[in-house]
Design a protein around this motif. Structure first.
Motif, PDB file in Angstrom:
ATOM      1  N   VAL A 286       8.300  -6.012  -4.500  1.00 27.12           N
ATOM      2  CA  VAL A 286       8.776  -4.879  -5.303  1.00 27.12           C
ATOM      3  C   VAL A 286      10.291  -4.945  -5.364  1.00 27.12           C
ATOM      4  O   VAL A 286      10.934  -5.503  -4.468  1.00 27.12           O
TER       5      VAL A 286
ATOM      6  N   ASP B   8       6.598  -0.109  -7.519  1.00 27.62           N
ATOM      7  CA  ASP B   8       7.580  -0.084  -6.437  1.00 27.62           C
ATOM      8  C   ASP B   8       6.904   0.467  -5.192  1.00 27.62           C
ATOM      9  O   ASP B   8       5.811   1.048  -5.254  1.00 27.62           O
ATOM     10  N   ARG B   9       7.576   0.270  -4.060  1.00 26.36           N
ATOM     11  CA  ARG B   9       7.058   0.810  -2.813  1.00 26.36           C
ATOM     12  C   ARG B   9       7.355   2.295  -2.748  1.00 26.36           C
ATOM     13  O   ARG B   9       8.410   2.749  -3.217  1.00 26.36           O
TER      14      ARG B   9
ATOM     15  N   GLY C  29       7.535   4.523   2.415  1.00 29.01           N
ATOM     16  CA  GLY C  29       7.244   3.203   2.964  1.00 29.01           C
ATOM     17  C   GLY C  29       5.766   2.895   3.077  1.00 29.01           C
ATOM     18  O   GLY C  29       5.396   1.771   3.406  1.00 29.01           O
TER      19      GLY C  29
ATOM     20  N   PHE D  68       2.277   2.196  -2.518  1.00 28.61           N
ATOM     21  CA  PHE D  68       3.087   1.881  -3.681  1.00 28.61           C
ATOM     22  C   PHE D  68       2.971   2.991  -4.714  1.00 28.61           C
ATOM     23  O   PHE D  68       1.997   3.753  -4.727  1.00 28.61           O
TER      24      PHE D  68
END
Length: 658
Positions: free
Chosen positions: A162, A181-182, A186, A189
């Motif tokens: 990502v 994206d992550r 954390g 996604f």
């Protein structure tokens, strides 16, 4: 006429420094002149996705230090992911890598002859040319290398899974963009999905948050909870391609394919501060190589004053203005300037020349103790520097507005290339945007006999930088208060200038473009497009905005501005861009202001209009991000509710003190 020598105040070779942590640098005479060139013997090892004159290629090299061992090339033009898996690559020969120049040369044998390549590899970006020849020997004549190429290294840009962006086509007729994206926390996604085109008809839809069930860099599973069909996507990545199936709620299955895009993307979430700063530094360098031939500092610069005169006399201002002009008399003098510069030849030949036409406003009042603030302004289509100081101009009046407020204002003519330099990209504006007032066509920066290694927006941005060099050379200005302003094409260049030039403290981009996929299918003027490659393969305007983070960006959008979007809520695309830029500001600080005003394609200050009784103020959307109790809601994009954050743009932009 009065000629003076300019002393450039910033060496703008941003594209020339090595990456953070890179092992070494040398200084040498390369294709950009005398510059710092990063030396990394492993820089060329791996797979490179190339675009050579619109022809898509995948070149793979095997290296042992700085020694070439082998290489192959795969022609993947018009082949989907499945076809490219089965294709047989051709072996390359005559491989040689010069680590000091970061120059890779090689030969490709084809059925119709030989292709001789000369490719510079800088910051994991490929910039080069190839020559077609019946001879086995590489041509010695530089003019033989007519076909340009750009590209990027898979092992660098896909080292992390990502962020990742794909342009996709569903069932062969529906075009969309998928961003992955992550999640900020954390765990898992996040993603976004937007349809732009269906059956070759503009079909721009709102951006949707998607539910990403699985992503490991190769296999992708996600659903569209906001859609009626609630489609479920499964895809497999091979190289820069992705392909798979999509199943709707009734069980109908279709195929989809796509290619990787926006490889310079900042992503959808804030990064740790060092990571965000490193991304900015690397991205500026890479854009310097891709759009500005390395963004070289001028070798010489001379300014010639061609005229001095008072501002345009007038007893009234345009009724489109909302800047309380009557309260700010025209206490300034105008100077017409010609800036003549030389810069390195990309081919290593004699220095190239560049002429810039500009008009500067200087207050006739004494300067403040700290000096006058500075504004550099850019016109849009069919405008020019002179028109920005015309109080009755209905569109580009912002030069006069800033000058009345006590700024030293430099308005730089922004225009278009002559027809012969456009490579058939567009055919209008043959004489420039405002030739009657000095803004005629601007010849491309190029060696004789070759097309340019600069993109048009790169040339326009470089012109703005050189104008800022000149203004900051004055003793009566405050170098810590620099604002760049523009509308439409000028707003686009204001974003570019702010992104590439850290001297700029404030960027005001009015009526600037939304995401480039919207531009591509909406029929907007194509002068933003790159001639050597596909701009959408590398960036989105939100990435330019992310490069401005830590400073101040004001993006102005009209509620009824249909220039870039046919959505009922025309401003939705702009909201999407601002949302994508916001994570960089969250990480790096600064101010991100989305000024959503009442008007159409226009610049505004926010003070009372002549016929108004109260100030409108600078107004921002109430929902600048997704704030909804309903999961997966898209309502934030169409909500017109705003709140005033200041009485005037001049109150909203903070003073930047270095």
């Amino acid at each position: 006429m009065l000629a003076t020598t300019m002393a450039p105040t910033l060496a703008t070779t941003m594209g020339c420094a090595g990456d953070v942590g890179d092992p070494s640098e040398v200084t040498g005479r390369g294709r950009q002149g005398t510059i710092a060139v990063h030396v990394d013997p492993r820089a060329w090892d791996g797979s490179w996705f190339l675009n050579a004159g619109g022809h898509r290629l995948t070149a793979t090299f095997d290296a042992d230090g700085d020694q070439a061992r082998s290489g192959t090339i795969l022609d993947e033009t018009d082949q989907g992911a499945a076809a490219s898996i089965e294709a047989t690559p051709r072996l390359l020969d005559q491989l040689h890598f010069d680590p000091a120049a970061q120059l890779l040369t090689f030969r490709d044998r084809t059925d119709s002859g030989f292709l001789h390549y000369r490719v510079y590899l800088r910051d994991s970006i490929a910039i080069g040319r190839l020559a077609r020849s019946p001879s086995e020997t590489p041509p010695a004549d530089p003019l033989a290398y007519q076909t340009q190429l750009t590209g990027w290294r898979e092992q660098t840009f896909n080292a992390h899974i990502v962020p990742r962006v794909f342009d996709i086509v569903i069932a062969g007729h529906q075009h969309a963009v998928v961003r992955i994206d992550r999640a900020s926390a954390g765990a898992g996604f996040i993603g976004r999905f937007k349809v732009h085109l269906t059956n070759d008809i503009l079909d721009e839809q709102l951006s949707e948050d998607i539910a990403v069930q699985h992503w490991d860099g190769q296999t992708l599973h996600f659903t569209r909870p906001a859609s009626v069909e609630q489609d479920q996507f499964t895809g497999l990545v091979v190289g820069r391609h992705i392909a798979g199936t999509v199943t709707n709620r009734t069980g109908d299955t279709r195929s989809w394919t796509g290619q990787q895009a926006e490889v310079l993307s900042h992503g959808l979430v804030p990064r740790p501060l060092p990571t965000a700063q490193d991304w900015q530094a690397r991205t500026r360098r890479r854009l310097g190589w891709l759009a500005m031939a390395g963004n070289p500092a001028p070798l010489s610069a001379t300014a010639t004053v061609t005229g001095r005169f008072l501002p345009v006399p007038t007893t009234a201002v345009s009724d489109h203005r909302d800047d309380s002009a009557a309260a700010w008399p025209q206490k300034y003098e105008l100077t017409e300037l010609g800036l003549d510069l030389t810069l390195p030849s990309p081919g290593g030949g004699p220095p190239l020349g560049r002429h810039i036409h500009a008009i500067m406003a200087v207050p006739t009042t004494p300067p403040p103790v700290t000096g006058f603030p500075v504004a550099v302004v850019a016109n849009g289509h069919w405008g020019g520097a002179w028109r920005t100081f015309d109080p009755q101009n209905t569109i580009y009046w912002y030069g006069d507005s800033f000058a009345r407020r006590g700024y030293v204002v430099l308005s730089v003519d922004i225009s278009h290339r002559p027809l012969g330099d456009r490579q058939a990209l567009y055919t209008d504006l043959l004489d420039g945007d405002d030739p009657a007032n000095g803004n005629d066509s601007h010849p491309a920066i190029k060696d004789d006999g070759l097309d340019s290694e600069w993109e048009e927006d790169g040339e326009r941005t470089w012109d703005m930088m050189r104008g800022l060099d000149y203004v900051l050379g004055r003793a009566d200005v405050d170098r810590g208060q620099v604002t760049v302003v523009g509308l439409s094409m000028g707003g686009e260049i204001a974003e570019w200038e702010g992104a590439m030039d850290p001297r700029v403290g404030v960027v005001v981009a009015a009526g600037a473009s939304p995401d480039l996929a919207v531009m591509q299918y909406h029929g907007n003027h194509p002068c933003y497009r790159w001639q050597r490659g596909d701009i959408r393969e590398y960036l989105d305007p939100s990435d330019l905005d992310a490069l401005i983070a830590s400073r101040t960006l004001v993006r102005e959008t009209g509620l009824v501005d249909a220039v870039y979007s046919d959505l009922t809520a025309h401003f939705a695309s702009a909201k999407q861009v601002v949302r994508r830029a916001a994570p960089a500001f969250a990480a790096l600080g600064g101010h991100l202001i989305h000024y959503l005003h009442f008007d159409a394609h226009a610049f505004h200050i926010g003070e009372p209009l002549p016929a108004a009784t109260t100030a409108r103020g600078v107004t921002m959307p109430v929902e600048t991000d997704v704030v909804s109790a309903e999961p997966w809601s898209t309502d934030w994009q169409t909500n017109q509710i705003t709140r005033a954050i200041s009485d005037s743009l001049f109150d909203a932009i903070p003073v930047r003190v270095r």
